[in-house]
Design a protein around this motif. Structure first.
Motif, PDB file in Angstrom:
ATOM      1  N   TRP A  23       0.806  -1.444   0.169  1.00  0.00           N
ATOM      2  CA  TRP A  23      -0.124  -0.166   0.284  1.00  0.00           C
ATOM      3  C   TRP A  23       0.509   1.676   0.113  1.00  0.00           C
ATOM      4  CZ3 TRP A  23       1.814   2.659   4.457  1.00  0.00           C
ATOM      5  CH2 TRP A  23       1.746   0.769   5.483  1.00  0.00           C
ATOM      6  N   SER A  24       1.840   1.046  -0.150  1.00  0.00           N
ATOM      7  CA  SER A  24       3.178   2.457  -0.007  1.00  0.00           C
ATOM      8  C   SER A  24       2.566   3.187  -1.319  1.00  0.00           C
ATOM      9  CB  SER A  24       4.776   1.778  -0.317  1.00  0.00           C
ATOM     10  OG  SER A  24       5.281   3.373  -0.466  1.00  0.00           O
ATOM     11  N   ARG A  25       2.954   4.620  -1.107  1.00  0.00           N
ATOM     12  CA  ARG A  25       2.540   5.409  -2.455  1.00  0.00           C
ATOM     13  C   ARG A  25       4.064   5.294  -3.062  1.00  0.00           C
ATOM     14  NH1 ARG A  25      -0.574  10.300   0.004  1.00  0.00           N
ATOM     15  NH2 ARG A  25      -0.553  11.035  -2.159  1.00  0.00           N
ATOM     16  N   ALA A  26       4.613   4.722  -2.689  1.00  0.00           N
ATOM     17  CA  ALA A  26       6.299   5.131  -3.843  1.00  0.00           C
ATOM     18  C   ALA A  26       5.874   4.221  -5.327  1.00  0.00           C
ATOM     19  CB  ALA A  26       7.256   4.126  -2.989  1.00  0.00           C
ATOM     20  N   PRO A  27       6.400   5.622  -6.044  1.00  0.00           N
ATOM     21  CA  PRO A  27       6.252   5.375  -6.975  1.00  0.00           C
ATOM     22  C   PRO A  27       7.147   4.580  -8.132  1.00  0.00           C
ATOM     23  CG  PRO A  27       7.734   6.842  -7.051  1.00  0.00           C
ATOM     24  CD  PRO A  27       6.911   6.761  -5.349  1.00  0.00           C
TER      25      PRO A  27
END
Length: 294
Positions: A23-27
Motif C-alpha cells: 500500500w506504499s505510495r512510492a512510485p
C-alpha cells in the motif's frame, strides 16, 4: 566577486525503497528508468546506492546526482573502494568505517587509509556516524577529529541518539561538545530516532525527539555553512530501512522499520517509508532555513 552560495541537495537512499508494503505510495514501477524519473519528479536530485543496485544504471542514464555507500573494515580496502566507486562515476561515497572493536592504533590506521585514498584520488569520502563502527561513540569520534581534522562526516545521528542515549544528561552541553563533528558534516542521512528505537514513524512533528533532531540537523547545517568551501553542497538523504531483507540468499532482520499486524493477520510496516522520507526532507529544508540557508 560574490562567492557561490552553499546549497542543500535532496537525495534518496534506495534502502528506503526496499521491501515496502503493497500500500506504499512510492512510485515504484517495473521499469527502473520510469522509477528513477518518478523519484526525481518527487523532488529528489538523485540517489544514493550501493554498487550494483537495480536503480544504479537508470540513475546514471537519467543524469541524476549519484552517490555510493560502502564499508571499509581493513585499511587495504580503502583504495580499492575509492577506485571502484570513482570509476563507476559516483560523485562521492559515504562509508561505515570499522566494526567498533578496533584498538586505538587499528582505528588510526583505518582513518589514515581512507584519508590517503580520498586525497590521492581526489574523491570525497564521508565517514558515517553509525553503531558497530569506529564512530559509534561520540567521544571516540571527537578524539579522531582532534587527531585527523581532515575527516568529513555523513551524520546519521539516530545511532548516537538511541544507541548512546544522547538525550540523557546535559543536552545543550552535548551539542556544544559535538561542534567539531557538526563543522565537518557534509552529508546527512535522514532518520529520526527516539530514545528507544532507531526509526519510529513520525506522526507528530511536535514531539521532543523530533525537536531534538531539528536541533542536531540545524547545528550540522550551520557548521557546514561556516566551514564548507564556496559553492559546496550539503546532501540530505532519507535512509529508512526495512524490517527484514535478503542478502546473498539469506534473510537478515535489522528491525529498523517497526511492525504492526495488518488486517489479514500478517505483520507489516507501521508506516509508509516513502512518505516518511518526503516528510524528513521537508523538515531538513526547515532546518536549512533556520541555519541561514537560502
Amino acid at each position: 566577486m560574490v562567492p557561490p552560495q552553499h546549497s542543500l541537495v535532496r537525495m534518496l537512499s534506495t534502502w528506503t525503497l526496499r521491501a515496502l508494503p503493497a500500500w506504499s505510495r512510492a512510485p515504484l514501477q517495473d521499469d527502473p528508468q520510469a522509477t528513477v524519473a518518478a523519484i526525481l519528479q518527487a523532488g529528489y536530485a538523485g540517489l544514493q546506492v550501493e554498487a550494483g543496485d537495480p536503480l544504479m544504471d537508470a540513475g546514471f542514464r537519467a543524469g541524476a546526482v549519484m552517490h555510493a555507500a560502502g564499508r571499509v573494515i581493513a585499511p587495504a580496502q580503502a583504495h580499492e573502494l575509492v577506485s571502484r566507486h570513482k570509476a563507476l562515476g559516483f560523485g562521492l561515497t559515504t562509508i561505515h568505517l570499522g566494526t567498533g572493536f578496533e584498538s586505538a592504533a587499528e582505528g588510526h590506521a583505518l582513518v589514515e587509509a581512507v584519508l590517503e585514498a580520498a586525497a590521492a584520488q581526489r574523491y570525497p569520502v564521508h565517514v558515517e556516524t553509525h553503531r558497530a563502527t569506529l564512530t559509534q561513540d561520540p567521544r571516540r569520534t571527537l578524539d579522531l577529529v582532534e587527531r585527523y581534522p581532515a575527516l568529513r562526516f555523513n551524520g546519521d545521528f539516530s545511532h548516537w541518539y538511541a544507541g548512546c542515549e544522547l538525550r540523557y544528561g546535559d543536552w545543550e552541553r552535548k551539542l556544544d561538545l559535538l561542534q567539531p563533528v557538526f563543522d565537518r558534516v557534509r552529508y546527512l542521512h535522514g532518520r529520526i530516532a527516539d530514545c528507544g528505537a532507531l526509526q519510529p514513524a513520525i506522526l507528530d512533528e511536535g514531539v521532543p525527539h523530533v525537536r531534538d533532531f531539528r536541533a542536531l540537523w540545524t547545528r550540522a547545517m550551520a557548521g557546514f555553512r561556516a566551514h564548507a568551501g564556496p559553492g559546496e553542497s550539503l546532501y540530505f538523504a532519507p535512509e529508512l530501512l526495512p524490517h527484514a531483507f535478503e542478502v546473498e540468499g539469506r534473510m537478515v532482520y535489522p528491525a529498523y522499520a517497526r511492525q504492526r499486524r495488518g488486517v489479514d493477520g500478517r505483520t507489516e510496516d507501521d508506516c509508509d517509508r516513502w512518505q516518511q522520507g518526503l516528510l524528513l526532507a521537508d523538515i531538513a529544508e526547515d532546518c536549512w532555513e533556520a541555519a541561514g540557508g537560502a
